[in-house]
Design a protein around this motif. Structure first.
Motif, mmCIF file in Angstrom:
data_model
loop_
_atom_site.group_PDB
_atom_site.id
_atom_site.type_symbol
_atom_site.label_atom_id
_atom_site.label_comp_id
_atom_site.label_asym_id
_atom_site.label_seq_id
_atom_site.Cartn_x
_atom_site.Cartn_y
_atom_site.Cartn_z
ATOM 1 N N GLU A 123 3.906 9.377 2.260
ATOM 2 C CA GLU A 123 4.979 8.801 1.458
ATOM 3 C C GLU A 123 5.160 7.331 1.846
ATOM 4 O O GLU A 123 4.836 6.917 2.964
ATOM 5 C CB GLU A 123 6.292 9.536 1.733
ATOM 6 N N SER A 124 5.684 6.520 0.941
ATOM 7 C CA SER A 124 5.747 5.072 1.164
ATOM 8 C C SER A 124 6.525 4.698 2.421
ATOM 9 O O SER A 124 6.074 3.859 3.207
ATOM 10 C CB SER A 124 6.367 4.385 -0.062
ATOM 11 N N LEU A 125 7.701 5.292 2.631
ATOM 12 C CA LEU A 125 8.488 4.941 3.808
ATOM 13 C C LEU A 125 7.765 5.347 5.087
ATOM 14 O O LEU A 125 7.775 4.617 6.082
ATOM 15 C CB LEU A 125 9.866 5.611 3.742
ATOM 16 N N ALA A 126 7.104 6.509 5.065
ATOM 17 C CA ALA A 126 6.341 6.960 6.229
ATOM 18 C C ALA A 126 5.172 6.028 6.517
ATOM 19 O O ALA A 126 4.750 5.874 7.667
ATOM 20 C CB ALA A 126 5.846 8.389 6.014
ATOM 21 N N ALA A 133 4.137 1.858 14.060
ATOM 22 C CA ALA A 133 3.890 2.649 15.270
ATOM 23 C C ALA A 133 2.418 2.671 15.667
ATOM 24 O O ALA A 133 2.028 3.402 16.569
ATOM 25 C CB ALA A 133 4.389 4.076 15.058
ATOM 26 N N ASN A 134 1.589 1.889 14.968
ATOM 27 C CA ASN A 134 0.148 1.801 15.242
ATOM 28 C C ASN A 134 -0.585 3.111 14.970
ATOM 29 O O ASN A 134 -1.634 3.371 15.553
ATOM 30 C CB ASN A 134 -0.117 1.360 16.691
ATOM 31 N N VAL A 135 -0.050 3.918 14.074
ATOM 32 C CA VAL A 135 -0.778 5.103 13.616
ATOM 33 C C VAL A 135 -1.933 4.682 12.719
ATOM 34 O O VAL A 135 -2.947 5.376 12.624
ATOM 35 C CB VAL A 135 0.180 6.058 12.865
ATOM 36 N N ALA A 136 -1.779 3.536 12.066
ATOM 37 C CA ALA A 136 -2.819 3.014 11.178
ATOM 38 C C ALA A 136 -2.865 1.500 11.291
ATOM 39 O O ALA A 136 -1.914 0.864 11.755
ATOM 40 C CB ALA A 136 -2.548 3.423 9.733
ATOM 41 N N ASP A 137 -3.999 0.931 10.883
ATOM 42 C CA ASP A 137 -4.154 -0.523 10.902
ATOM 43 C C ASP A 137 -3.523 -1.164 9.670
ATOM 44 O O ASP A 137 -2.937 -2.243 9.763
ATOM 45 C CB ASP A 137 -5.648 -0.877 10.946
ATOM 46 N N ILE A 138 -3.679 -0.499 8.520
ATOM 47 C CA ILE A 138 -3.239 -1.052 7.241
ATOM 48 C C ILE A 138 -2.520 0.038 6.457
ATOM 49 O O ILE A 138 -2.915 1.210 6.505
ATOM 50 C CB ILE A 138 -4.443 -1.575 6.433
ATOM 51 N N GLY A 139 -1.488 -0.335 5.717
ATOM 52 C CA GLY A 139 -0.789 0.600 4.850
ATOM 53 C C GLY A 139 -0.675 0.031 3.445
ATOM 54 O O GLY A 139 -0.549 -1.188 3.265
ATOM 55 N N ILE A 140 -0.719 0.895 2.458
ATOM 56 C CA ILE A 140 -0.535 0.498 1.060
ATOM 57 C C ILE A 140 0.548 1.391 0.487
ATOM 58 O O ILE A 140 0.395 2.614 0.441
ATOM 59 C CB ILE A 140 -1.838 0.624 0.255
ATOM 60 N N PHE A 141 1.649 0.792 0.030
ATOM 61 C CA PHE A 141 2.819 1.580 -0.365
ATOM 62 C C PHE A 141 3.524 0.934 -1.541
ATOM 63 O O PHE A 141 3.323 -0.242 -1.841
ATOM 64 C CB PHE A 141 3.781 1.725 0.812
ATOM 65 N N THR A 142 4.347 1.731 -2.211
ATOM 66 C CA THR A 142 5.190 1.205 -3.280
ATOM 67 C C THR A 142 6.373 0.490 -2.646
ATOM 68 O O THR A 142 7.078 1.064 -1.819
ATOM 69 C CB THR A 142 5.685 2.330 -4.191
ATOM 70 N N TYR A 146 12.780 -1.171 3.705
ATOM 71 C CA TYR A 146 12.246 -0.569 4.928
ATOM 72 C C TYR A 146 12.839 -1.295 6.129
ATOM 73 O O TYR A 146 13.316 -2.428 6.030
ATOM 74 C CB TYR A 146 10.718 -0.661 4.949
ATOM 75 N N SER A 147 12.800 -0.658 7.269
ATOM 76 C CA SER A 147 13.335 -1.258 8.499
ATOM 77 C C SER A 147 12.242 -1.499 9.538
ATOM 78 O O SER A 147 12.508 -2.036 10.602
ATOM 79 C CB SER A 147 14.419 -0.352 9.098
ATOM 80 N N ALA A 148 11.018 -1.092 9.260
ATOM 81 C CA ALA A 148 9.930 -1.215 10.224
ATOM 82 C C ALA A 148 9.583 -2.685 10.475
ATOM 83 O O ALA A 148 9.708 -3.532 9.588
ATOM 84 C CB ALA A 148 8.698 -0.466 9.717
ATOM 85 N N ASP A 149 9.142 -2.979 11.682
ATOM 86 C CA ASP A 149 8.739 -4.333 12.063
ATOM 87 C C ASP A 149 7.283 -4.539 11.657
ATOM 88 O O ASP A 149 6.356 -4.313 12.436
ATOM 89 C CB ASP A 149 8.899 -4.514 13.580
ATOM 90 N N ILE A 150 7.081 -4.979 10.423
ATOM 91 C CA ILE A 150 5.738 -5.125 9.863
ATOM 92 C C ILE A 150 5.659 -6.403 9.036
ATOM 93 O O ILE A 150 6.682 -7.003 8.705
ATOM 94 C CB ILE A 150 5.361 -3.926 8.958
ATOM 95 N N GLU A 151 4.432 -6.801 8.710
ATOM 96 C CA GLU A 151 4.203 -7.896 7.766
ATOM 97 C C GLU A 151 3.747 -7.289 6.442
ATOM 98 O O GLU A 151 2.917 -6.382 6.425
ATOM 99 C CB GLU A 151 3.128 -8.853 8.294
ATOM 100 N N VAL A 152 4.287 -7.786 5.339
ATOM 101 C CA VAL A 152 4.034 -7.207 4.016
ATOM 102 C C VAL A 152 3.455 -8.270 3.089
ATOM 103 O O VAL A 152 3.936 -9.415 3.070
ATOM 104 C CB VAL A 152 5.327 -6.611 3.408
ATOM 105 N N TYR A 153 2.432 -7.877 2.325
ATOM 106 C CA TYR A 153 1.747 -8.784 1.406
ATOM 107 C C TYR A 153 1.604 -8.105 0.044
ATOM 108 O O TYR A 153 1.419 -6.889 -0.026
ATOM 109 C CB TYR A 153 0.363 -9.146 1.952
ATOM 110 N N PRO A 154 1.663 -8.874 -1.053
ATOM 111 C CA PRO A 154 1.506 -8.286 -2.394
ATOM 112 C C PRO A 154 0.124 -7.669 -2.573
ATOM 113 O O PRO A 154 -0.861 -8.151 -2.019
ATOM 114 C CB PRO A 154 1.693 -9.487 -3.329
ATOM 115 N N PHE A 155 0.071 -6.605 -3.360
ATOM 116 C CA PHE A 155 -1.212 -5.950 -3.635
ATOM 117 C C PHE A 155 -1.447 -5.827 -5.141
ATOM 118 O O PHE A 155 -2.281 -6.511 -5.706
ATOM 119 C CB PHE A 155 -1.254 -4.585 -2.960
ATOM 120 N N CYS A 265 0.767 -3.524 4.036
ATOM 121 C CA CYS A 265 1.489 -3.845 5.263
ATOM 122 C C CYS A 265 0.578 -3.718 6.480
ATOM 123 O O CYS A 265 -0.337 -2.891 6.517
ATOM 124 C CB CYS A 265 2.737 -2.974 5.424
ATOM 125 N N VAL A 266 0.814 -4.577 7.453
ATOM 126 C CA VAL A 266 0.128 -4.542 8.750
ATOM 127 C C VAL A 266 1.174 -4.844 9.816
ATOM 128 O O VAL A 266 2.234 -5.395 9.519
ATOM 129 C CB VAL A 266 -1.015 -5.578 8.832
#
Length: 287
Positions: A123-126, A133-142, A146-155, A265-266
């Protein structure tokens, strides 16, 4: 081992010492230490130079194989350092993996065959939390709060459609509002997806409830259910276009929230591994 092989090949300690920029006495000492460690005489000193014993000749073969393997390790590690080899962990939501990602992954793996992609659907929030949490290198979400400490870029951007059977009462309209759909049974995605939450929130604002007859886990199942007349469904336009359904049609959803943004997101872009950075750049190439 390298010094030993060089002595066997040249027959003299002096030439090896010059080539390797080391004192002849140091070469001789290391060869003596090697013989002591292996418990066997490896070289015989003659007036013509150094010649290997039977044990030494056998060791020379093994040593060359060892040195070749070490060279191969260096080459393979270099491939990891420049991204030609590696593993990239990617979290994706159902919309991205069902529409935009397949051709992107195909082109990436064709040009980078040494990089393995490990995709997991979330799910997008997960996804935002997993990347933080470094479970993955890259995420793609709608895109969503969000409250996570991440960098977000348009896709990518996509638009929601309403899928209805050909003989449905709404099928005569080119577009409908969400309120128009709430008088009918819906086929919905499983609980927790961002789209499901959007629909429930929109229904609540209208003072109505979402009538859901069937809950499914994929857009493929949703399309088939609608095609068979089980209900109507809301889904991204790209998915509706991918499924060539003979018994259903896609209508425009006339709502502000029907236009959606997909984001990448990364944790930190400059902290990505070389192979992960290659995949990130490939994802962003056409943005």
């Amino acid at each position: 081992m390298k010094l030993f092989v060089r002595v066997v090949e040249t027959g003299t300690i002096a030439s090896v010492a010059t080539r390797e920029h080391i004192a002849p006495a140091a070469v001789s000492r290391r060869l003596s230490e090697l013989e002591h460690a292996l418990g066997a005489q490896l070289l015989v000193r003659t007036n013509k130079g150094m010649t290997p014993t039977a044990a030494g000749a056998n060791l020379a073969v093994l040593a060359r194989d060892l040195l070749d393997s070490l060279d191969d390790i260096a080459v393979r590690m270099a491939e990891y350092s420049d991204g030609r080899r590696g593993l990239v962990r990617v979290l994706v939501n159902i919309s991205a993996v069902s529409t935009f990602l397949p051709p992107i992954i195909r082109s990436f793996t064709a040009t980078h065959p040494g990089v393995n992609l490990q995709l997991q659907e979330r799910e997008s929030l997960a996804i935002t939390e997993g990347v933080a949490a470094n479970v993955a290198d890259i995420g793609i979400f709608t895109s969503l709060p969000y409250s996570a400490d991440i960098e977000v870029y348009p896709f990518r951007t996509d638009r929601l459609k309403v899928l209805v059977p050909d003989d449905h009462a709404l099928a005569v309209h080119p577009s409908v509002t969400f309120a128009d759909t709430l008088d009918y049974e819906h086929v919905v995605l499983r609980s927790g997806t961002h789209l499901r939450l959007q629909m429930l929130t929109a229904a609540g604002r209208l003072g109505k409830s979402l009538r859901s007859r069937v809950e499914v886990a994929s857009y493929d199942a949703l399309c088939r259910m609608v095609e068979c007349g089980v209900g109507i469904g809301i889904l991204p336009a790209g998915i509706a276009e991918n499924y060539r359904l003979s018994g259903a049609r896609a209508l425009d959803l006339d709502e502000p929230w029907a236009d959606r943004e997909l984001s990448i997101c990364v944790r930190r872009l400059d902290a990505l591994s070389p192979s992960a950075r290659l995949f990130f750049d490939h994802l962003r190439a056409d943005v």
